[in-house]
Design an enzyme around this catalytic site. Structure first.
Site, PDB file in Angstrom:
ATOM      1  N   GLY A   9      -5.470   9.341  -6.922  1.00 34.53           N
ATOM      2  CA  GLY A   9      -4.536  10.220  -7.605  1.00 34.53           C
ATOM      3  C   GLY A   9      -3.563   9.433  -8.460  1.00 34.53           C
ATOM      4  O   GLY A   9      -2.716  10.005  -9.132  1.00 34.53           O
ATOM      5  N   SER A  13      -6.768   3.945 -10.240  1.00 29.28           N
ATOM      6  CA  SER A  13      -8.097   4.419  -9.840  1.00 29.28           C
ATOM      7  C   SER A  13      -8.681   5.367 -10.873  1.00 29.28           C
ATOM      8  O   SER A  13      -9.910   5.429 -11.045  1.00 29.28           O
ATOM      9  CB  SER A  13      -8.035   5.093  -8.466  1.00 29.28           C
ATOM     10  OG  SER A  13      -7.151   6.197  -8.475  1.00 29.28           O
ATOM     11  N   CYS A 101      -6.667  -0.756   6.033  1.00 29.80           N
ATOM     12  CA  CYS A 101      -7.315   0.394   5.411  1.00 29.80           C
ATOM     13  C   CYS A 101      -8.480  -0.052   4.534  1.00 29.80           C
ATOM     14  O   CYS A 101      -9.548   0.567   4.536  1.00 29.80           O
ATOM     15  CB  CYS A 101      -6.301   1.179   4.581  1.00 29.80           C
ATOM     16  SG  CYS A 101      -6.967   2.677   3.807  1.00 29.80           S
ATOM     17  N   CYS A 198       1.834   4.784   3.392  1.00 26.42           N
ATOM     18  CA  CYS A 198       1.560   6.175   3.039  1.00 26.42           C
ATOM     19  C   CYS A 198       1.833   7.149   4.176  1.00 26.42           C
ATOM     20  O   CYS A 198       2.233   8.287   3.946  1.00 26.42           O
ATOM     21  CB  CYS A 198       0.129   6.320   2.545  1.00 26.42           C
ATOM     22  SG  CYS A 198      -1.145   6.057   3.808  1.00 26.42           S
TER      23      CYS A 198
END
Length: 372
Positions: A9, A13, A101, A198
């Site tokens: 988002g 990316s 992650c 996040c």
């Protein structure tokens, strides 16, 4: 090449997906739903993990003209990243959830599923470069834009994962990427970067940990003691509120004899003792790393002018001598580093090439008076 583009988002990316499509690849965009309850994750235009981020990714995919899907990996993310984060802090260590992650989600769970669906590679907006050697070995190097270089958080990737990774932004600067996004008509061109964790909605890591750990916390308070005298200087409500090298928020009423600030030097989660002292006591010139992961050939020893170790994201490079001893890595720092904590990642470089990484399990304090 059939490419799965992970779209957070954010602007990086989105441009990575656009470049992959423009290069002639068959691109499909996906957004990873990582929260069990998206409303509980950070809100605002930050580029990761919120409902609006998912909508931004979908709009970008529409502009690029590629198919788009949302993959729910919330359970895997909670187990491999969030739980790991809590466990590490409860043990008095300082983890990097973004690195975890990448290791467990983006280049393990996502890559495995992508390969199973017939994709050849996963593309992301990370700033790093891949080079294929004459013998077929794939090397990962720092990005052209050293200020945005993200090879540190990718240092956990092995050769098998690198063979199916695609980083279209490695040869670009962030300024150029934003300009390109605007030219392509991507609405995320001016969207701010994400910097915080996040899954911590308000950025208050200590408060979040205290709430989530509850009875799992190793203690509910303890002493703050002076490193040299052993004097108790104050009390705290839990060791999860501290990290090695921390200066602010100690709430110590008694000033140091020399008037200089004190820093957290050590955290003992079982007894709840937090030790503080002067900055020079933070210096370390050696460390041990466990669970090493190698990006290519496994070295026995690395030394020389180009060998460095990076100990935090966007941190300084430290000249080093690195030795592998079985499943451990020992690092001698030629220049002392400050505020290094167990749990952090030590990423090893030879010039711009990423050799591998290890999780710091112990540090060796430098002699007092050593300079950086």
């Amino acid at each position: 090449m059939k490419v799965l583009a992970a779209m957070s988002g954010g602007v990086d990316s989105a441009v990575a997906a656009a470049r992959a499509a423009e290069a002639g690849h068959d691109v499909t965009g996906i957004h990873l739903a990582l929260s069990r309850n998206p409303q509980s994750y950070r809100s605002g235009a930050r580029g990761c993990c919120t409902i609006e981020d998912s909508n931004d990714a979908r709009r970008a995919a529409d502009v690029i003209g590629i198919p788009f899907y949302v993959w729910d990996l919330s359970e895997r993310f909670h187990e491999d990243v969030v739980e790991d984060f809590m466990d590490e802090y409860a043990a008095g260590r300082t983890p990097n959830p973004c690195l975890r992650c990448n290791e467990k989600i983006k280049f393990a769970a996502v890559l495995d599923r992508a390969l199973g669906l017939g994709f050849d590679a996963v593309a992301t907006g990370h700033y790093a470069q891949l080079r294929t050697c004459a013998d077929g070995l794939i090397e990962m190097h720092r990005a052209v834009d050293h200020g945005k270089d993200q090879s540190y958080v990718l240092g956990v990737l092995d050769q098998g994962q690198l063979a199916h990774s695609y980083f279209p932004l490695g040869d670009s600067t962030k300024t150029a990427v934003r300009a390109e996004a605007a030219e392509r008509g991507l609405l995320v061109a001016d969207k701010p970067d994400s910097h915080d964790i996040c899954f911590v909605a308000d950025g208050d890591n200590a408060g979040w940990l205290k709430e989530k750990l509850g009875d799992r916390a190793p203690n509910h308070g303890g002493p703050i003691v002076d490193d040299s005298s052993g004097e108790e200087l104050g009390r705290h409500e839990g060791t999860v509120g501290f990290t090695i090298g921390q200066r602010k928020g100690l709430r110590i009423g008694t000033p140091a004899p020399d008037g200089k600030p004190r820093f957290v030097l050590d955290i003992e989660p079982v007894s709840g003792t937090v030790t503080v002292g002067p900055r020079e006591r933070l210096a370390v010139d050696g460390l041990t790393g466990i669970r090493p992961r190698w990006c290519g050939t496994v070295p026995d020893r690395l030394a020389g002018p180009g060998v460095t170790v990076q100990l935090r994201a966007h941190g300084d490079e430290h000249r080093a001598v690195v030795e592998r001893r079985g499943d451990e890595v020992t690092v001698h720092l030629l220049d002392p580093a400050y505020g290094i904590a167990p749990g952090q990642a030590a990423v090893i470089y030879d010039g711009t090439r990423v050799v591998g990484s290890a999780t710091i399990s112990a540090t060796v304090r430098a002699a007092v008076g050593a300079t950086a």
